[in-house]
Design a protein around this motif. Sequence first.
Motif, mmCIF file in Angstrom:
data_model
loop_
_atom_site.group_PDB
_atom_site.id
_atom_site.type_symbol
_atom_site.label_atom_id
_atom_site.label_comp_id
_atom_site.label_asym_id
_atom_site.label_seq_id
_atom_site.Cartn_x
_atom_site.Cartn_y
_atom_site.Cartn_z
ATOM 1 N N ALA A 245 61.507 5.655 -1.702
ATOM 2 C CA ALA A 245 62.793 5.127 -0.784
ATOM 3 C C ALA A 245 62.538 4.552 0.232
ATOM 4 C CB ALA A 245 63.085 6.597 -0.094
ATOM 5 N N ARG A 246 63.404 4.025 1.086
ATOM 6 C CA ARG A 246 63.624 2.466 1.565
ATOM 7 C C ARG A 246 63.260 3.017 3.077
ATOM 8 N NH1 ARG A 246 60.935 -2.049 2.167
ATOM 9 N NH2 ARG A 246 62.605 -3.276 4.562
ATOM 10 N N LEU A 247 61.979 3.014 3.620
ATOM 11 C CA LEU A 247 62.810 3.561 5.126
ATOM 12 C C LEU A 247 62.809 2.307 6.432
ATOM 13 C CD1 LEU A 247 61.654 5.925 7.930
ATOM 14 C CD2 LEU A 247 59.302 4.039 7.556
ATOM 15 N N GLU A 248 64.102 2.653 7.030
ATOM 16 C CA GLU A 248 64.601 1.892 7.679
ATOM 17 C C GLU A 248 64.606 2.050 9.173
ATOM 18 O OE1 GLU A 248 65.978 -1.231 6.524
ATOM 19 O OE2 GLU A 248 66.388 -0.431 4.227
ATOM 20 N N ARG A 249 64.460 0.719 10.370
ATOM 21 C CA ARG A 249 64.401 1.061 11.286
ATOM 22 C C ARG A 249 65.221 -0.172 12.407
ATOM 23 N NH1 ARG A 249 58.911 0.110 15.497
ATOM 24 N NH2 ARG A 249 60.075 0.942 18.057
ATOM 25 N N THR A 250 65.807 0.863 13.105
ATOM 26 C CA THR A 250 67.333 0.014 14.247
ATOM 27 C C THR A 250 66.577 0.751 15.269
ATOM 28 O OG1 THR A 250 68.363 0.498 12.265
ATOM 29 C CG2 THR A 250 69.094 -0.161 13.886
ATOM 30 N N GLY A 251 66.572 -0.908 15.717
ATOM 31 C CA GLY A 251 65.446 0.187 17.584
ATOM 32 C C GLY A 251 64.594 1.284 17.358
ATOM 33 N N ASP A 252 65.238 2.671 18.275
ATOM 34 C CA ASP A 252 64.335 3.295 17.842
ATOM 35 C C ASP A 252 64.926 4.176 16.853
ATOM 36 O OD1 ASP A 252 62.631 2.447 20.186
ATOM 37 O OD2 ASP A 252 64.229 3.655 21.919
ATOM 38 N N ASP A 253 65.895 4.173 16.195
ATOM 39 C CA ASP A 253 65.833 5.140 15.345
ATOM 40 C C ASP A 253 65.599 4.924 14.049
ATOM 41 O OD1 ASP A 253 67.816 6.529 17.248
ATOM 42 O OD2 ASP A 253 69.070 5.662 17.389
ATOM 43 N N TYR A 254 65.646 5.796 13.197
ATOM 44 C CA TYR A 254 64.888 5.973 11.994
ATOM 45 C C TYR A 254 65.697 6.324 10.672
ATOM 46 C CZ TYR A 254 60.322 4.335 13.213
ATOM 47 O OH TYR A 254 59.181 3.264 14.177
ATOM 48 N N GLY A 259 68.531 6.863 -3.463
ATOM 49 C CA GLY A 259 69.519 6.919 -4.557
ATOM 50 C C GLY A 259 71.236 7.518 -4.121
ATOM 51 N N GLY A 260 71.849 6.045 -2.952
ATOM 52 C CA GLY A 260 72.419 5.228 -3.103
ATOM 53 C C GLY A 260 72.587 6.373 -1.502
ATOM 54 N N ALA A 261 72.113 7.058 -0.817
ATOM 55 C CA ALA A 261 72.588 8.009 0.098
ATOM 56 C C ALA A 261 71.575 7.478 1.310
ATOM 57 C CB ALA A 261 72.210 9.202 -0.123
ATOM 58 N N GLN A 262 72.154 7.622 2.314
ATOM 59 C CA GLN A 262 71.788 7.558 3.731
ATOM 60 C C GLN A 262 71.135 8.097 4.351
ATOM 61 O OE1 GLN A 262 72.380 3.936 6.761
ATOM 62 N NE2 GLN A 262 70.515 2.690 6.474
ATOM 63 N N VAL A 263 70.260 9.091 5.193
ATOM 64 C CA VAL A 263 69.939 9.958 5.775
ATOM 65 C C VAL A 263 68.904 9.072 7.141
ATOM 66 C CG1 VAL A 263 69.255 12.741 6.273
ATOM 67 C CG2 VAL A 263 69.852 11.745 3.906
ATOM 68 N N ASP A 277 54.219 3.140 16.221
ATOM 69 C CA ASP A 277 55.224 1.638 15.686
ATOM 70 C C ASP A 277 55.510 1.498 14.169
ATOM 71 O OD1 ASP A 277 56.114 -0.541 16.992
ATOM 72 O OD2 ASP A 277 54.369 -1.303 16.187
ATOM 73 N N VAL A 278 55.492 2.662 13.669
ATOM 74 C CA VAL A 278 56.175 2.722 11.978
ATOM 75 C C VAL A 278 57.052 1.773 11.961
ATOM 76 C CG1 VAL A 278 56.338 3.519 10.187
ATOM 77 C CG2 VAL A 278 55.132 4.754 11.666
ATOM 78 N N GLN A 279 57.216 0.502 11.206
ATOM 79 C CA GLN A 279 58.299 -0.506 11.087
ATOM 80 C C GLN A 279 58.655 -0.698 9.519
ATOM 81 O OE1 GLN A 279 59.265 -3.120 13.539
ATOM 82 N NE2 GLN A 279 57.439 -1.816 14.311
ATOM 83 N N SER A 280 60.065 -1.016 9.174
ATOM 84 C CA SER A 280 60.353 -0.913 7.503
ATOM 85 C C SER A 280 59.617 -0.886 6.869
ATOM 86 C CB SER A 280 61.862 -1.444 7.690
ATOM 87 O OG SER A 280 62.741 -1.318 9.201
ATOM 88 N N GLN A 281 59.959 -0.379 5.851
ATOM 89 C CA GLN A 281 59.266 -0.183 4.337
ATOM 90 C C GLN A 281 59.546 0.460 3.514
ATOM 91 O OE1 GLN A 281 54.957 1.189 5.169
ATOM 92 N NE2 GLN A 281 55.547 1.424 7.399
ATOM 93 N N ASP A 282 59.159 0.096 1.972
ATOM 94 C CA ASP A 282 59.137 1.283 1.165
ATOM 95 C C ASP A 282 58.399 2.338 1.161
ATOM 96 O OD1 ASP A 282 61.204 -0.883 -0.286
ATOM 97 O OD2 ASP A 282 58.976 -1.433 -1.159
ATOM 98 N N VAL A 283 59.020 4.069 1.238
ATOM 99 C CA VAL A 283 57.973 4.419 1.249
ATOM 100 C C VAL A 283 57.946 5.717 0.403
ATOM 101 C CG1 VAL A 283 57.843 4.882 3.534
ATOM 102 C CG2 VAL A 283 59.798 5.836 2.632
ATOM 103 N N THR A 284 57.750 6.594 -0.002
ATOM 104 C CA THR A 284 57.716 8.431 -0.327
ATOM 105 C C THR A 284 57.915 9.083 0.042
ATOM 106 O OG1 THR A 284 55.480 7.776 -2.384
ATOM 107 C CG2 THR A 284 56.458 9.623 -2.074
ATOM 108 N N LEU A 285 59.212 8.955 -0.230
ATOM 109 C CA LEU A 285 59.851 10.823 0.494
ATOM 110 C C LEU A 285 59.588 11.698 -0.216
ATOM 111 C CD1 LEU A 285 62.209 11.975 2.452
ATOM 112 C CD2 LEU A 285 63.959 10.986 0.703
ATOM 113 N N GLY A 286 59.729 12.695 0.738
ATOM 114 C CA GLY A 286 58.557 14.441 -0.315
ATOM 115 C C GLY A 286 59.909 14.667 0.796
ATOM 116 N N VAL A 287 60.769 15.806 -0.008
ATOM 117 C CA VAL A 287 61.397 16.856 0.428
ATOM 118 C C VAL A 287 61.428 18.384 -0.192
ATOM 119 C CG1 VAL A 287 64.298 17.408 1.007
ATOM 120 C CG2 VAL A 287 63.528 15.144 0.559
#
Length: 426
Positions: A245-254, A259-263, A277-287
């Motif tokens: 997955a991709r972790l996206e940071r926008t200001g103080d929100d993440y 799979g085409g979905a954003q949560v 202070d985590v920045q936008s990056q490729d991550v492994t997402l666990g659910v």
Amino acid sequence: MASLSLRKIKKVYDNTVVAVQSFDLEIADKEFIVLVGPSGCGKSTTLRMVAGLEVITEGELYIGEKKVNTVPPKDRDIAMVFQNYALYPHMTVYDNIAYGLRLRKFPKRVIDQKVREAAEILDITELLKRKPKALSGGQRQRVAIGRAIVREPQVFLMDEPLSNLDAKLRNQMRSEIIKLRQKVNTTFIYVTHDQTEAMTLGDRIVIMKEGFVQQVGTPNEVFHHPANLFVAGFIGTPQMNFFDARLERTGDDYAVSVGGAQVALSAEKCRRLLAGDVQSQDVTLGVRPEHIQLTEASGGIAATVDVSEMMGSAIHIHVDAEGRDVVIVVPVSEEEAESGVWYTRGMPLRFVFRGSAAHVFDKETGRNLELPPKEPEPPAEEPALPEEPPAGRVSLEKPAEKQREPALVPAGPEREGEIGNPFADD
């Protein structure tokens, strides 16, 4: 009753194989600690070092305020229940439980009182006249526990005591151990490879892998805030699902995109990520499977059913999503279960999950990005070398003798230690 302190404990076999590496743990008085991990992770070796059955290569072990590295097992005031029941086949249940007390020359009246009290706690009073061959597996394990209880030790050690039992007996004995803990108010260290036992029994859980401690925490902490990918995948049944997955940071929100979905992540998770202070990056997402929900909305993640398993009150659906095998737990009502609700192979579906249920891990290290990184340990101090005498002068001081490691008590038919109680006196 006593606290324990394990400080930088290390075990090396044959100067090559490291079984336990830098094990640090403070155990409070009357605390129930569970060591859990896959086979070969070092949990039983750690327990045996506490018991005195393995010599500690490096580090210090304290029971109460006393350092016990070189104290023989029988003098540590601990009792151990082994994986195999280790009962004397020619003795009755009463004699098996009483044997250790007789070796210590307790009066007959005291022995009888302690044996009957232990039998009452474990609900085996009616079995006292039987021999082990006439007992079921669960009853034999209760007798082994009873033999340890009568000693009233400072520390109670259990090494996978339920692994030889079938599923029904394991469930029954788990509840018996919980009741036992309430009646026998002492410090417990329990070793198991079964994470269900760990979650239901322990005040705190120590998760190990390849000799290293991965995380120490309460069952709630290790389930909801796993320290890394290994802990996340090991704790929980079925195990956690993982996605690229991709972790996206926008200001103080993440938010996470997969799979085409954003949560969007929950406020609490955003706060934790901001603290690091985590920045936008490729991550492994666990659910976790139980946190995934099926949806008919177009914004969900597309998947195809491979296998579905009816588990009574829920259906476990194995689907192919984003090139990975994903498990989804779908609760079903009594009416749906009776009507045979099913998901057939090849059936398309979509699923979503809440932002509070997402766990993001570093792509390279596997560390949970919500948790602060571990501080590097300070380098070990080099031992001071002895001063050399001036030229022409000979030192008359004798070098300090190396402390000899304590010899373990050899097993033999005349001792109790060879089949279940290595802590008995001669």
